[in-house]
Every structure is written in C-alpha cells, then in structure tokens.
Design an enzyme around this catalytic site. Structure first.
Site, PDB file in Angstrom:
ATOM      1  N   PRO A  19       0.723  -1.245   0.132  1.00 46.04           N
ATOM      2  CA  PRO A  19      -0.024  -0.181  -0.221  1.00 46.04           C
ATOM      3  C   PRO A  19       1.318   1.154  -0.316  1.00 46.04           C
ATOM      4  O   PRO A  19       1.618   1.978   0.537  1.00 46.04           O
ATOM      5  CB  PRO A  19      -0.917  -0.220   1.210  1.00 46.04           C
ATOM      6  CG  PRO A  19       0.298  -0.616   2.437  1.00 46.04           C
ATOM      7  CD  PRO A  19       0.682  -2.214   1.499  1.00 46.04           C
ATOM      8  N   GLN A  41      -5.889  -0.514   3.339  1.00 44.88           N
ATOM      9  CA  GLN A  41      -5.393  -0.229   4.783  1.00 44.88           C
ATOM     10  C   GLN A  41      -5.879   0.547   5.144  1.00 44.88           C
ATOM     11  O   GLN A  41      -6.336   2.278   5.384  1.00 44.88           O
ATOM     12  CB  GLN A  41      -4.735  -0.107   4.625  1.00 44.88           C
ATOM     13  CG  GLN A  41      -3.504  -0.234   5.563  1.00 44.88           C
ATOM     14  CD  GLN A  41      -1.483   0.381   5.157  1.00 44.88           C
ATOM     15  OE1 GLN A  41      -1.224   1.196   4.969  1.00 44.88           O
ATOM     16  NE2 GLN A  41      -0.437  -1.062   5.203  1.00 44.88           N
ATOM     17  N   CYS A  74       3.651   3.119   9.851  1.00 40.72           N
ATOM     18  CA  CYS A  74       3.241   4.596   9.124  1.00 40.72           C
ATOM     19  C   CYS A  74       4.454   5.145  10.386  1.00 40.72           C
ATOM     20  O   CYS A  74       4.338   5.611  11.186  1.00 40.72           O
ATOM     21  CB  CYS A  74       2.164   5.358   8.737  1.00 40.72           C
ATOM     22  SG  CYS A  74       2.323   6.773   8.068  1.00 40.72           S
ATOM     23  N   GLY A 105      11.231  -5.153   1.646  1.00 39.32           N
ATOM     24  CA  GLY A 105      12.726  -3.553   1.961  1.00 39.32           C
ATOM     25  C   GLY A 105      13.427  -3.986   0.341  1.00 39.32           C
ATOM     26  O   GLY A 105      13.302  -4.842   1.139  1.00 39.32           O
ATOM     27  N   GLY A 165       7.657  -2.144  -2.786  1.00 37.97           N
ATOM     28  CA  GLY A 165       7.020  -0.936  -2.467  1.00 37.97           C
ATOM     29  C   GLY A 165       7.797  -0.303  -3.803  1.00 37.97           C
ATOM     30  O   GLY A 165       7.080   0.142  -5.157  1.00 37.97           O
TER      31      GLY A 165
END
Length: 675
Positions: free
Chosen positions: A316, A370, A403, A516, A539
C-alpha cells in the site's frame, strides 16, 4: 575494469553511456514518505503537531490535546497536505446538460446551460494516441493532421473526430458527455447542426461490468456516516465490553464524546489488562440484515484462510498507489494489491476522499484496503461499516502499524502501535468481530527506535492471540532511513518466532511477507529461498519499475525498451482517465498522478547500460545517456520533462497548472494559490 572511476555506491554504468562520473543527488525517500504539507516543507513544522520542542515542557496536557485535535482536523484525510488546485473549464457547463439530461435546478443552476457558449470556449480536443502511434524517435508520439472546421459560427470547431476517448472505448458510453476532452470520439452532428452524444449499446452491455469500479458509497450512505446515523451494533457491544472490563480493573475513565465521532463508547485507558483476558462475547454469526442487533460474528477459526504463499504483493503506497497504478501492476503480474492508507477518523466522518480509497477495479484479483487509527473506538466502528459496505468486494483489511510520519505517529497511530501491544490487541480482536469473515492483516516495522527491535515479541501474538490472518514486516525501524538496508536477517528471526508459537499451539500457519529493498527477480527469489517468508511485499521497486512483477514471474531481468516503457506510460494515462475522468478536471488530475509516477520511474537505469547485475535500489545513478533519445528523456530528473511526457497523452498543460512531487527537489510551475 568495472566501476574503476565511479565513487562507492554508484550504479556501475558502462563508460560509453556516462555523461559524468559524479552521482546525482539521491532522492530523499524518507522525506517523500513523510510528505503531507506544502507548508514549510515538513509536516512536523506545524505548531501542535508535536514536532517542535514546544510540546511537553511549555504546554499543559489539555493544551496539547486541543492542539492535536486542531491539527488532526486541519490535516483530515489521507494525503491532504500537498494540495493541488483543480483545473476547470473557463465556462463550466452543467454536468446534467452535458450528459443530455434535464437539470432540475433550471435557471437557478450555478453552472451554464448554454451549450453553444460552452463549446465555443472549450479547448480543442486532445488526441489520445494508440500503441501504434508510439516511437522511440522524436517526437515519440505521432499525431494526425486534423482539419478543423472553418465555420466561425459553428461551436464545434474544437472537435477532433480522429481521437479516442478511453472511457467510451472501454464502456461504450462516456459519463462526461459534452465535457469530455476527447468529445469527437463519441459525438455526431444532427441534421440541424447540433451535436448528439453517441452510445454503443452493444459494447456497454458487454464490457461495462468489466470496467466498473467496485466499492462505491452513495451520497445517502456517506451522509448517514457523517451525521452518526449509521448503526454499528457489533462495535458498540464490543466497546461496551472492554469498558466494563476496564471498570472492573479500576480504570473507569471514559473518552470525551467529541473524541469518539461514531459512537459514545469510551476509550480504554492505557495500561489496562491485555485483550486476551477480556471476556468474549457471543460467537453466534452476525445477521447483517439486523442493523440494531449487536450479535457477534464468526470466530477467528471460521475466518476465510488466506492462501498467499508464493504470490506477489504490491505494498500500500500513499498517493502513488492509486487505482490506476495498481491496475498497471496487475497487468504486469501482481497478484495482491492493497489500497492507500486511509484514516479511521476520516472514514467515520464520511469523507468522500477517504472512502474513495476503498475503490477496487475488477482486474484486481486479491484486493484489500489499509486503515490507520490509534484506538478501538475509531478502528472497530470503521471496520464494521467497511465490512458492510464492501462485503463481497474486499478480500482483507490491513491495519497499519508501520507508518513513520510524525502526523500519524504522534496521534498514536501507525508505528506508534508497536509500543502499545495491549491497545493493538483490543483493536485487532474488535476488528475481527466487526468484519465478519473478512480477514484482518497487519503491516508493521521492526520497531520504533534504531537498535531496539521489538517485532519478534509482538508478531507471535498477532495471529495466535488476536486473530491476524497475515503479517507483513518491513525490515526497518521507524527511525531508520532508507539509506540503510532493510534487516532481512531480523525478518527471518521474526518468522521463526511466529512459526515456533504456531507449532507449540498447533495453529495453522499464517502467511508472512517480508519487505524492503527488493529490486530484481534474482533478489526476490533469493529472499524467498533464504529467509523463510511466504512472499515479499514490493513498494519502491514497483514504483521505479512496475514491470518487476513480470520479472519475478518469469525469473528474469527484463531489459525493457524505451518504447515499451512509453507504452506503459500510455496505459497509465488511459487508466487514469478512466478513473479520474476525461473532462478538464479529470485530465489534469491524471496528469498530476502521471507526473507522480514519473518522479519515481525516471530513477530506473536500463539494465543494458549496467556492467554488473542485478541492479540495486540504493545505488546512486551518475548522469548518463540512454541507447536512444527516448531512453535519455525517460531518465531525466527534470520535472519539466515529466510534464512534457504527460503532454504526449493529455495535451498541453494549462498555464495555471503546477506540480509538486513527493520528492520536492524539482517542482514544476507556480505554487501560488495551492494553500
């Protein structure tokens, strides 16, 4: 000799393509991830956001609380900080009239009903190119020579009958009617010279369902949520339970009504008994038709199991992970997609913008949303409403526990939940009850502070005690910067801790994804084979090269050509117009998000230019030229070039239009009037 003249950490580009051996400035992904405001460049610069040292020492608790509430109100919703003005038509035509309908407001309508005046002022149609119109040689997109009508009295002189409207092409009807910037594609002249909208009924019946986005909330439902008239009996019953448990332990405090926007249920005080000791409510299945009956839904063991092992997962991504981008990734092989982070508070306030984050395209095979929040009083009622309104079109709900941005962290949301296990447990148990058979998943980081990893203690409890159906671990702490590599050895340690707990208690294993720095097929499969994860969440790698999912599926590194990349951009523009609209406002919203995408994609270094493989995401690129002029253009860090690329598909950018990317070092245009 490879990389002889290049500084350490520089991408090993072949000498014949180098313009300079000095690496470019590194884009600040930390700043981009934390970008929420134009003001002073940083979200934590705002008074009361908790960023300055003014907080605890100078203000009382009540004052800090008031400032925090004001700050939340100011920044309500996700991603509202970088504000972009909406570009509108010079003459605004009533949308009802534009669609060929009657307007119930008549002369009192605030928009014009004068079609001729609107068409006379309307800019010329945009030509949307087909894949065959693309080339790797200038001008890169071939435009037809269009003969415009010479009759000065004819209002339709701006029409281009050779263009294609992406919405009409895919659904057989354009919802924007006369306001469409590709109007010539779906209009014809009648005998009296007036324009008539065209509808392809056969295509509409055959294709509309495949292109219709899901999880739309109508205005009446949003109003019920906003005015606190939407019932959430399961959440109310659960919140009453945990309050009673708190009272029995001597807590007894309640939150103010103003802090609980969807319910008068009180907040559980910090430090109370963990959720596993709270008495469980009835296990009877919920009857969704009885809005006022606080039955409790399925037990966790009856939840839908998530069989995600080996599937590719797009993380997300706030702002850039919108529906058009997710569609693009699905085209290139992504299996699991998740919407942008939404705030529980804003869902409960009936924010139209926040509820748009749950929209799903039919092509998204496994789709979740999310949500972020700080306490059960926000997340559990929000989950119940989401579960009802999106039933059948939502495969999971992900709780954000990772976050890092100050605006989220300092309200107790996001990665702040890593240090609030009891509260997180109450949230997860309550959401599981409220969502029925929709699974709850959790995305988290390794910890809050560098050198103090805590995820290995928390993760075994997520599934065994609180019912998480899947877990994603980003291998960095909140404090850690992207310049440091993700800690995959620690991810492996956490996976082993969860598997040991599952084995001890004879529990079925839940999917665990790591995240990551994954940037190549080789790296993906190495992580899959060596760190015990069921998958890798991707991501930044997908933002820089959305075709990474194809590489993973085919176990190869794709030396994608510049023309293939231009076709990808064309497809993104097409998906953007279908989602945001083909009128003037929609075209320029699409332009904004296309430039956002290009602000990441320019960082891709074609693998045919590299001396060693595989490419690494943190390598700094020196200035280089591509194998053709288009490849050089696509590598430009200048936002003016990103706008130039957008104009190939969306026409000239308006003079008043401006663009500030998440990486703000190279903005385009004036910021005046953006707030």
């Amino acid at each position: 000799m490879v990389g002889t003249n290049l500084p350490p950490g520089t991408a090993p580009i072949k000498p014949e393509f180098l313009v300079s051996v000095q690496p470019r400035d590194v884009p600040d992904d930390d700043a981009a991830e934390g970008t929420t405001s134009h003001v002073n460049g940083r979200p934590d610069a705002a008074p009361g956001a908790g960023g300055a040292e003014e907080g605890a020492k100078k203000l009382s608790g009540a004052q800090r609380k008031k400032l925090a509430k004001e700050e939340r109100k100011k920044h309500r919703g996700a991603n509202k900080g970088r504000r972009f003005q909406k570009v509108r038509d010079e003459v605004e035509l009533c949308f009802r009239i534009a669609s060929g309908k009657d307007c119930e407001f008549g002369d009192e309508c605030r928009f014009t009903h004068d079609v001729a005046a609107y068409l006379a002022a309307k800019p010329r149609d945009i030509h949307f190119p087909s894949p065959e119109d693309l080339s790797d040689k200038p001008p890169f997109v071939r435009l037809p020579d269009v003969e415009m009508a010479e009759d000065a009295e004819a209002p339709q002189t701006s029409l281009d009958f050779t263009t294609t409207c992406p919405i009409f092409q895919h659904t057989g009807e354009c919802r924007h009617g006369l306001k469409c910037r590709f109007l010539g594609s779906h209009v014809q002249k009648k005998e009296d010279g007036q324009l008539e909208l065209v509808v392809d009924e056969e295509k509409k019946a055959r294709l509309a369902a495949a292109e219709t986005e899901l999880n739309f909330l109508d205005a009446d439902t949003l109003k019920k949520i906003r005015t606190k008239k939407y019932p959430h009996p399961i959440a109310d019953a659960y919140l009453k339970e945990i309050q009673q448990a708190s009272n029995e332990q001597g807590g007894g405090n309640t939150v103010e009504a103003s802090e609980t926007p969807a319910s008068s249920a009180p907040e559980t005080p910090a430090g109370t008994q963990p959720i596993e000791s709270v008495p469980a409510a009835s296990d009877d299945a919920v009857d969704r038709s009885q809005d006022d009956t606080p039955d409790v839904p399925l037990r966790f063991v009856e939840k839908k199991r998530l069989h995600w092992a080996g599937k590719t997962y797009l993380a997300p991504l706030t702002t850039v992970g919108n529906l058009p981008f997710r569609r693009l990734c699905v085209d290139y092989g992504c299996d699991i997609t998740c919407g942008e982070m939404g705030l529980a508070m804003s869902f409960l306030q009936g924010s139209k913008e926040e509820w748009s984050l749950v929209r799903r395209h039919p092509s998204e095979g496994i789709f979740g949303m999310q949500i972020a929040g700080s306490k059960p009083q926000l997340l559990v009622p929000a989950a119940e409403i989401i579960g009802r309104e999106c039933a059948g079109n939502l495969d999971f709900v992900d709780v954000n526990c990772g976050c890092p941005i100050d605006l989220v962290y300092k309200t107790g949301s996001g990665s702040a939940l890593l240090d609030a296990a009891g509260r997180l447990g109450k949230i997860l148990v309550g959401m599981n009850k409220a969502l029925g058979d929709i699974p709850v998943t959790v995305k988290l980081r390794t910890g809050v502070k560098d050198g103090k990893n805590t995820a290995h203690k928390l993760m075994p409890r997520l599934s065994s005690e609180w019912g998480a159906s899947a877990i994603t671990l980003h291998g960095r702490t909140r404090q850690q910067r992207y310049t440091k590599l993700a800690d995959w050895d620690y991810i492996k340690h956490c996976v082993e801790a969860v598997r040991a707990r599952e084995a001890d208690e004879s529990l079925p294993p839940v999917p665990i994804f790591g995240g990551g720095d994954c940037f190549s097929a080789e790296d993906y499969w190495y992580k899959m084979e060596n760190y015990g994860v069921d998958g890798v969440m991707i991501g930044r790698g997908a933002l820089i090269k959305p075709w990474i999912f194809t590489e993973i599926k085919e176990r190869r590194e794709w030396d994608i050509s510049s023309r293939e990349r231009l076709e990808l951009i064309r497809k993104y523009a097409e998906y953007g117009l279908n989602h945001f609209g083909s009128d003037t406002a929609g075209v320029n919203t699409t332009r904004r998000y296309l430039c956002e995408a290009l602000s990441f994609q320019y960082r891709y270094i074609p693998i045919g230019l590299l001396e060693t493989m595989p490419p690494r995401i943190n390598d700094r690129a020196p200035a280089f030229r591509g194998r053709d002029e288009l490849e050089t253009l696509l590598a430009s860090p200048d936002s003016r070039d990103w706008v130039k690329i957008s104009e190939m598909f969306l026409g000239p950018a308006p003079e008043t239009w401006s663009f500030t990317p998440k990486h703000k070092s190279n903005a385009y245009g004036s910021e005046e009037g953006q707030g």
